[in-house]
Enzyme design. Structure first.
Site, PDB file in Angstrom:
ATOM      1  N   ASP A   9       1.162  -5.165   2.767  1.00 38.35           N
ATOM      2  CA  ASP A   9       1.554  -5.179   4.169  1.00 38.35           C
ATOM      3  C   ASP A   9       1.265  -3.769   4.704  1.00 38.35           C
ATOM      4  O   ASP A   9       1.076  -2.830   3.909  1.00 38.35           O
ATOM      5  CB  ASP A   9       3.055  -5.515   4.263  1.00 38.35           C
ATOM      6  CG  ASP A   9       3.586  -5.371   5.668  1.00 38.35           C
ATOM      7  OD1 ASP A   9       2.949  -5.880   6.600  1.00 38.35           O
ATOM      8  OD2 ASP A   9       4.649  -4.734   5.842  1.00 38.35           O
ATOM      9  N   LEU A  10       1.194  -3.591   6.005  1.00 39.08           N
ATOM     10  CA  LEU A  10       0.862  -2.261   6.549  1.00 39.08           C
ATOM     11  C   LEU A  10       2.114  -1.497   7.003  1.00 39.08           C
ATOM     12  O   LEU A  10       2.509  -0.497   6.398  1.00 39.08           O
ATOM     13  CB  LEU A  10      -0.105  -2.408   7.732  1.00 39.08           C
ATOM     14  CG  LEU A  10      -0.470  -1.105   8.435  1.00 39.08           C
ATOM     15  CD1 LEU A  10      -1.324  -0.227   7.538  1.00 39.08           C
ATOM     16  CD2 LEU A  10      -1.190  -1.376   9.753  1.00 39.08           C
ATOM     17  N   ASP A  11       2.735  -2.024   8.090  1.00 39.37           N
ATOM     18  CA  ASP A  11       3.853  -1.303   8.710  1.00 39.37           C
ATOM     19  C   ASP A  11       5.057  -1.291   7.771  1.00 39.37           C
ATOM     20  O   ASP A  11       5.546  -2.352   7.378  1.00 39.37           O
ATOM     21  CB  ASP A  11       4.242  -1.985  10.032  1.00 39.37           C
ATOM     22  CG  ASP A  11       3.110  -1.942  11.055  1.00 39.37           C
ATOM     23  OD1 ASP A  11       2.545  -0.861  11.258  1.00 39.37           O
ATOM     24  OD2 ASP A  11       2.797  -2.985  11.651  1.00 39.37           O
ATOM     25  N   THR A  17       5.282   3.052  10.724  1.00 36.58           N
ATOM     26  CA  THR A  17       5.008   2.864  12.152  1.00 36.58           C
ATOM     27  C   THR A  17       6.179   2.231  12.884  1.00 36.58           C
ATOM     28  O   THR A  17       6.158   2.156  14.118  1.00 36.58           O
ATOM     29  CB  THR A  17       3.759   1.974  12.327  1.00 36.58           C
ATOM     30  OG1 THR A  17       3.803   1.004  11.306  1.00 36.58           O
ATOM     31  CG2 THR A  17       2.486   2.760  12.267  1.00 36.58           C
ATOM     32  N   LYS A  45      10.944  -6.095  12.267  1.00 39.82           N
ATOM     33  CA  LYS A  45      10.038  -5.803  11.145  1.00 39.82           C
ATOM     34  C   LYS A  45       9.328  -7.063  10.668  1.00 39.82           C
ATOM     35  O   LYS A  45       9.976  -8.070  10.378  1.00 39.82           O
ATOM     36  CB  LYS A  45      10.802  -5.127  10.011  1.00 39.82           C
ATOM     37  CG  LYS A  45      11.227  -3.729  10.404  1.00 39.82           C
ATOM     38  CD  LYS A  45      11.778  -2.940   9.251  1.00 39.82           C
ATOM     39  CE  LYS A  45      12.048  -1.515   9.722  1.00 39.82           C
ATOM     40  NZ  LYS A  45      12.833  -0.759   8.746  1.00 39.82           N
ATOM     41  N   SER A 114      -1.350  -8.117   7.175  1.00 42.93           N
ATOM     42  CA  SER A 114      -0.411  -7.574   8.170  1.00 42.93           C
ATOM     43  C   SER A 114      -0.323  -8.454   9.413  1.00 42.93           C
ATOM     44  O   SER A 114      -1.306  -9.085   9.806  1.00 42.93           O
ATOM     45  CB  SER A 114      -0.904  -6.177   8.581  1.00 42.93           C
ATOM     46  OG  SER A 114      -0.233  -5.732   9.732  1.00 42.93           O
ATOM     47  N   ALA A 115       0.856  -8.432  10.051  1.00 46.18           N
ATOM     48  CA  ALA A 115       1.032  -9.158  11.317  1.00 46.18           C
ATOM     49  C   ALA A 115       0.445  -8.386  12.495  1.00 46.18           C
ATOM     50  O   ALA A 115       0.288  -8.929  13.589  1.00 46.18           O
ATOM     51  CB  ALA A 115       2.528  -9.381  11.571  1.00 46.18           C
ATOM     52  N   SER A 116       0.114  -7.118  12.267  1.00 48.00           N
ATOM     53  CA  SER A 116      -0.285  -6.258  13.388  1.00 48.00           C
ATOM     54  C   SER A 116      -1.723  -6.510  13.841  1.00 48.00           C
ATOM     55  O   SER A 116      -2.625  -6.667  13.019  1.00 48.00           O
ATOM     56  CB  SER A 116      -0.142  -4.791  12.990  1.00 48.00           C
ATOM     57  OG  SER A 116      -0.674  -3.971  14.004  1.00 48.00           O
ATOM     58  N   LYS A 117      -1.908  -6.471  15.154  1.00 48.75           N
ATOM     59  CA  LYS A 117      -3.261  -6.553  15.697  1.00 48.75           C
ATOM     60  C   LYS A 117      -3.901  -5.167  15.746  1.00 48.75           C
ATOM     61  O   LYS A 117      -5.057  -5.020  16.119  1.00 48.75           O
ATOM     62  CB  LYS A 117      -3.219  -7.167  17.100  1.00 48.75           C
ATOM     63  CG  LYS A 117      -2.768  -8.620  17.074  1.00 48.75           C
ATOM     64  CD  LYS A 117      -2.861  -9.284  18.427  1.00 48.75           C
ATOM     65  CE  LYS A 117      -2.580 -10.774  18.265  1.00 48.75           C
ATOM     66  NZ  LYS A 117      -2.511 -11.502  19.499  1.00 48.75           N
ATOM     67  N   ASN A 118      -3.106  -4.148  15.397  1.00 46.91           N
ATOM     68  CA  ASN A 118      -3.608  -2.769  15.427  1.00 46.91           C
ATOM     69  C   ASN A 118      -3.886  -2.238  14.019  1.00 46.91           C
ATOM     70  O   ASN A 118      -4.028  -1.027  13.831  1.00 46.91           O
ATOM     71  CB  ASN A 118      -2.576  -1.861  16.102  1.00 46.91           C
ATOM     72  CG  ASN A 118      -2.344  -2.242  17.557  1.00 46.91           C
ATOM     73  OD1 ASN A 118      -3.288  -2.293  18.344  1.00 46.91           O
ATOM     74  ND2 ASN A 118      -1.106  -2.532  17.925  1.00 46.91           N
ATOM     75  N   LYS A 145       4.348 -14.714   9.461  1.00 46.86           N
ATOM     76  CA  LYS A 145       5.250 -14.680   8.307  1.00 46.86           C
ATOM     77  C   LYS A 145       6.616 -15.164   8.793  1.00 46.86           C
ATOM     78  O   LYS A 145       6.981 -14.839   9.922  1.00 46.86           O
ATOM     79  CB  LYS A 145       5.383 -13.249   7.779  1.00 46.86           C
ATOM     80  CG  LYS A 145       4.059 -12.621   7.324  1.00 46.86           C
ATOM     81  CD  LYS A 145       4.249 -11.131   7.049  1.00 46.86           C
ATOM     82  CE  LYS A 145       2.921 -10.442   6.774  1.00 46.86           C
ATOM     83  NZ  LYS A 145       3.014  -8.987   6.599  1.00 46.86           N
ATOM     84  N   GLU A 169       5.648  -5.716   0.196  1.00 44.07           N
ATOM     85  CA  GLU A 169       6.217  -6.058   1.513  1.00 44.07           C
ATOM     86  C   GLU A 169       7.536  -5.332   1.761  1.00 44.07           C
ATOM     87  O   GLU A 169       8.314  -5.140   0.836  1.00 44.07           O
ATOM     88  CB  GLU A 169       6.507  -7.565   1.559  1.00 44.07           C
ATOM     89  CG  GLU A 169       5.550  -8.372   2.391  1.00 44.07           C
ATOM     90  CD  GLU A 169       5.572  -8.085   3.893  1.00 44.07           C
ATOM     91  OE1 GLU A 169       6.493  -7.402   4.375  1.00 44.07           O
ATOM     92  OE2 GLU A 169       4.663  -8.552   4.584  1.00 44.07           O
ATOM     93  N   ASP A 170       7.793  -4.987   3.024  1.00 47.34           N
ATOM     94  CA  ASP A 170       9.083  -4.349   3.362  1.00 47.34           C
ATOM     95  C   ASP A 170       9.963  -5.253   4.225  1.00 47.34           C
ATOM     96  O   ASP A 170      11.075  -4.866   4.574  1.00 47.34           O
ATOM     97  CB  ASP A 170       8.863  -3.030   4.107  1.00 47.34           C
ATOM     98  CG  ASP A 170       8.372  -3.270   5.524  1.00 47.34           C
ATOM     99  OD1 ASP A 170       7.435  -4.082   5.703  1.00 47.34           O
ATOM    100  OD2 ASP A 170       8.931  -2.672   6.453  1.00 47.34           O
TER     101      ASP A 170
HETATM  102  C1  BG6 Z   1       4.269  -5.876  11.982  1.00 49.86           C
HETATM  103  C2  BG6 Z   1       5.450  -5.010  12.373  1.00 49.86           C
HETATM  104  O1  BG6 Z   1       3.592  -5.327  10.900  1.00 49.86           O
HETATM  105  O2  BG6 Z   1       3.363  -5.998  13.091  1.00 49.86           O
HETATM  106  C3  BG6 Z   1       6.125  -5.575  13.602  1.00 49.86           C
HETATM  107  O3  BG6 Z   1       6.362  -4.938  11.287  1.00 49.86           O
HETATM  108  C4  BG6 Z   1       5.100  -5.711  14.737  1.00 49.86           C
HETATM  109  O4  BG6 Z   1       7.179  -4.738  13.990  1.00 49.86           O
HETATM  110  C5  BG6 Z   1       3.941  -6.574  14.257  1.00 49.86           C
HETATM  111  O5  BG6 Z   1       5.709  -6.289  15.869  1.00 49.86           O
HETATM  112  C6  BG6 Z   1       2.841  -6.722  15.319  1.00 49.86           C
HETATM  113  O6  BG6 Z   1       2.246  -5.481  15.535  1.00 49.86           O
HETATM  114  P1  BG6 Z   1       1.229  -5.147  16.719  1.00 49.86           P
HETATM  115  O7  BG6 Z   1       0.646  -3.825  16.307  1.00 49.86           O
HETATM  116  O8  BG6 Z   1       0.197  -6.232  16.744  1.00 49.86           O
HETATM  117  O9  BG6 Z   1       2.026  -5.095  17.978  1.00 49.86           O
HETATM  118 MG    MG Z   2       6.079  -4.428   7.251  1.00 51.49          MG
END
Ligand code: BG6
Ligand code: MG
Length: 217
Positions: A9-11, A17, A45, A114-118, A145, A169-170
């Site tokens: 996982d990333l964040d 972050t 999270k 990761s769930a993040s788009k960044n 998730k 994973e956290d």
């Molecule tokens: C997850 C974070 O990794 O990504 C969440 O733990 C966050 O807090 C999610 O909302 C989506 O991230 P992003 O960068 O696409 O807004």
């Molecule tokens: Mg995480």
């Protein structure tokens, strides 16, 4: 040596972050006239951006039109991007490179889940992109998730059976996703919160290379 793969996982696992997500959500909450605490940030999270905004608006008792909702999603992300713009490798969590280097030197495939788009720009900023053979992030999945989609996609792209994948994973939802994918889940953080994980470590400084060796041999 077994044909194993590792999924990070990333964040909260590779980089901290959560504090930047918090500042950006707090700014929006304050702008809408209510408080958002660091404890409430725990709920965010591992949760998608859209779901986070839904929870935030619930906390503030705010009812939004679709247009406002979309605008606030964009504003929050623009603020978040300003924070991550300044990130560099000093923000990699302790001993993450130790583990990544160990896996690389043993030619073990590595994925990000990761769930993040960044995710990709963050990995670039902290100079870790080259470690990852596969990146599956919020731009690729349709189910968040604890659905296992993100990890199953990563395993498929790595070409490794899910049972032979190890996930760091956290977030509770992330551990549940790894378990649902029949992967070996490793909780990074508070063992009480992440009690569903197969193994628990407070952070990577507590992970001995001999432990990783047992997972791959
Ligand atoms: C997850 C974070 O990794 O990504 C969440 O733990 C966050 O807090 C999610 O909302 C989506 O991230 P992003 O960068 O696409 O807004
Ligand atoms: Mg995480």
């Amino acid at each position: 040596m077994k044909h194993t793969g590792f999924i990070f996982d990333l964040d909260g696992v590779v980089v901290d972050t959560a504090k930047y997500h918090y500042l950006a959500w707090k700014k929006l909450a304050n702008q809408l006239g209510f408080e958002f605490t660091i404890d409430q940030n725990e709920l965010f999270k591992g949760v998608s951006r859209k779901r986070c905004l839904e929870i935030l608006l619930d906390i503030g008792g705010v009812i939004a039109t679709q247009k406002q909702f979309d605008t606030w999603m964009i504003e929050k992300n623009e603020d978040y991007l300003r924070y991550i713009e300044a990130m560099d490798s000093s923000e990699i969590l302790p001993d993450v490179p130790k583990v990544l280097n160990y896996l690389k030197s043993n030619k073990i495939p590595i994925a990000l889940g990761s769930a993040s788009k960044n995710a990709r720009p963050i990995l670039e900023k902290v100079n870790l992109l080259s470690y990852f053979d596969v990146i599956v992030d919020g731009n690729h999945v349709t189910k968040a998730k604890p659905n296992p989609e993100v990890f199953l996609m990563a395993a498929e792209q790595l070409g490794i059976n899910p049972e032979n994948c190890i996930v760091f994973e956290d977030a509770v939802a992330g551990i549940q996703a790894a378990n649902a994918a029949k992967m070996i889940s490793i909780g990074i953080g508070d063992a009480k919160i992440l009690s569903e994980a197969k193994y628990n470590f407070l952070d990577f400084t507590h992970i001995e290379l001999s432990f990783l060796e047992t997972l791959i041999s």
